[in-house]
Scaffold this active site. Sequence first.
Site, PDB file in Angstrom:
ATOM      1  N   SER A 193     -36.069   0.063 -96.011  1.00 31.98           N
ATOM      2  CA  SER A 193     -36.538   0.993 -97.038  1.00 31.98           C
ATOM      3  C   SER A 193     -36.371   0.484 -98.460  1.00 31.98           C
ATOM      4  O   SER A 193     -37.058   0.960 -99.362  1.00 31.98           O
ATOM      5  CB  SER A 193     -35.828   2.334 -96.872  1.00 31.98           C
ATOM      6  N   HIS A 221     -40.291   4.800 -92.245  1.00 28.72           N
ATOM      7  CA  HIS A 221     -41.324   4.287 -93.149  1.00 28.72           C
ATOM      8  C   HIS A 221     -42.464   3.623 -92.385  1.00 28.72           C
ATOM      9  O   HIS A 221     -43.311   2.968 -92.997  1.00 28.72           O
ATOM     10  CB  HIS A 221     -40.718   3.276 -94.129  1.00 28.72           C
ATOM     11  N   LYS A 252     -41.884  11.696 -95.109  1.00 29.23           N
ATOM     12  CA  LYS A 252     -42.648  10.614 -95.742  1.00 29.23           C
ATOM     13  C   LYS A 252     -44.132  10.814 -95.410  1.00 29.23           C
ATOM     14  O   LYS A 252     -44.771  11.668 -96.005  1.00 29.23           O
ATOM     15  CB  LYS A 252     -42.065   9.286 -95.306  1.00 29.23           C
TER      16      LYS A 252
HETATM   17  C1  LIG Z   1     -35.057   4.430 -93.133  1.00 31.43           C
HETATM   18  C2  LIG Z   1     -34.726   5.884 -93.281  1.00 31.43           C
HETATM   19  N1  LIG Z   1     -34.129   6.530 -92.281  1.00 31.43           N
HETATM   20  C3  LIG Z   1     -33.812   7.837 -92.369  1.00 31.43           C
HETATM   21  C4  LIG Z   1     -34.075   8.564 -93.501  1.00 31.43           C
HETATM   22  C5  LIG Z   1     -33.659  10.007 -93.576  1.00 31.43           C
HETATM   23  O1  LIG Z   1     -34.777  10.816 -93.439  1.00 31.43           O
HETATM   24  P1  LIG Z   1     -34.872  12.291 -94.025  1.00 31.43           P
HETATM   25  O2  LIG Z   1     -35.309  12.189 -95.442  1.00 31.43           O
HETATM   26  O3  LIG Z   1     -35.903  12.935 -93.147  1.00 31.43           O
HETATM   27  O4  LIG Z   1     -33.547  12.938 -93.883  1.00 31.43           O
HETATM   28  C6  LIG Z   1     -34.706   7.945 -94.576  1.00 31.43           C
HETATM   29  C7  LIG Z   1     -35.059   8.710 -95.783  1.00 31.43           C
HETATM   30  O5  LIG Z   1     -34.520   8.561 -96.818  1.00 31.43           O
HETATM   31  C8  LIG Z   1     -35.029   6.563 -94.473  1.00 31.43           C
HETATM   32  O6  LIG Z   1     -35.598   5.925 -95.487  1.00 31.43           O
END
Ligand SMILES: Cc1ncc(COP(=O)(O)O)c(C=O)c1O
Length: 408
Positions: A193, A221, A252
Amino acid sequence: MATIEQTVRRTVDIFDRCRRFTAAREMMDRGLYPYFQPIEASHDTEVVIRGETKIMVGSNNYLGLTHHPYVLERAREAMYRYGTGCTGSRFLNGTLDLHETLEQRLAALIGAEASLVYSTGFQTNLGVIAGLVGRGSVVVQDRLNHASLLDGSQLAAGELVRYPHGDMGALRRVLERNRDANGILIATDGVFSMEGNIVDLPALLEIKEQYGARILVDDAHSVGVLGPNGGGTGEHFGVQDRVDLTMITFSKSFASIGGAVAGPEEVIHYLKHHSRPLIFSASMPPSAVATVLACLDVMEQEPERRDRLWANAAYLRAGLQSIGFDTAESETPIIPVSSGDMEKTFIFWRALFDGGVFTNPVLPPAVPENQCRLRTSVMATHTTEQLDRVIDAFRTVGSKLGVVGAGG
Ligand SMILES: Cc1ncc(COP(=O)(O)O)c(C=O)c1O
């Protein structure tokens, strides 16, 4: 023996750490604080903050579906049919037929037997890892994995071992050393990310199969973005049937909030009865579930959105590179650019913000001290004109601050 008064005087106040934390206030005083900016209105690719319009290149709204008329209508309908919230856990009174429909559709998209919907992506990762990695088991993670994967292993009874980013040799050595473990789960981001690069999934799968481990791919992502149908990293590499567990977020591409894990029916069944972040937390609200279902419809009916997303990503990346910015490993709609040290990054962020461009700073501990970044992410609905304005702003600010050459 100490009197009560002496005992009280000696005790450290747990709030002391809060008083000592001054870094954020110093940045606020200097007008350089980038966080918690209150958005007053959002028009897809543009937002209004304190009366000023900014081009949003800091969101994860990859397919630009938060304002799609069909998606808005489905969300409204669900709210009027089921109410504003579920007021209970999936386990008890918080399961709607909509949740179950969504689970079936996600399983089909990922090519898995079943899936399970949680209230956020973060909770999904906590719930899956803590639910599966028991005493004597090991969870092996890429060092640059998302915080929710790492925090999942803090919650788990088993051991966490990390390997350097993308280092398959190191991963192999970890698995070799842990041959006697009570089961091994490898957890990795599908798209990292902060870097915007794609994991080498075929290499990872080969190793995990050799050692009889299981794998969890965090496709936060990737779903909606990668693969011919937006099925994520597994579909991108044509290896969906070899991925044990895929984690998805709805915050997202799916223009909402919530998360899910897809995998074998017996694992989903087990998690339904052992995953505390699922059982002890209220479920996704009806409008959010309907939003995700509507996004799945749009993904099927308007595949050109994904093409537009990738074309926009290539355009912005090439534009930033042509001015002289280093976009490092980026190969997806996440495009971070190097911005030097923290001080310069805050000043850079503020100048872009004043120039009408919303980006996100990436600072230590996410990156080493002098390798801070400004992270941009592209949407399918950005116009070329908007992306040109973003590139122009980066050119002007970058050359003024000496991050790129003035001639760039
Ligand atoms: C790679 C990754 N995993 C998990 C999450 C967590 O997701 P959520 O925003 O649905 O709690 C995010 C979001 O920030 C992320 O970028």
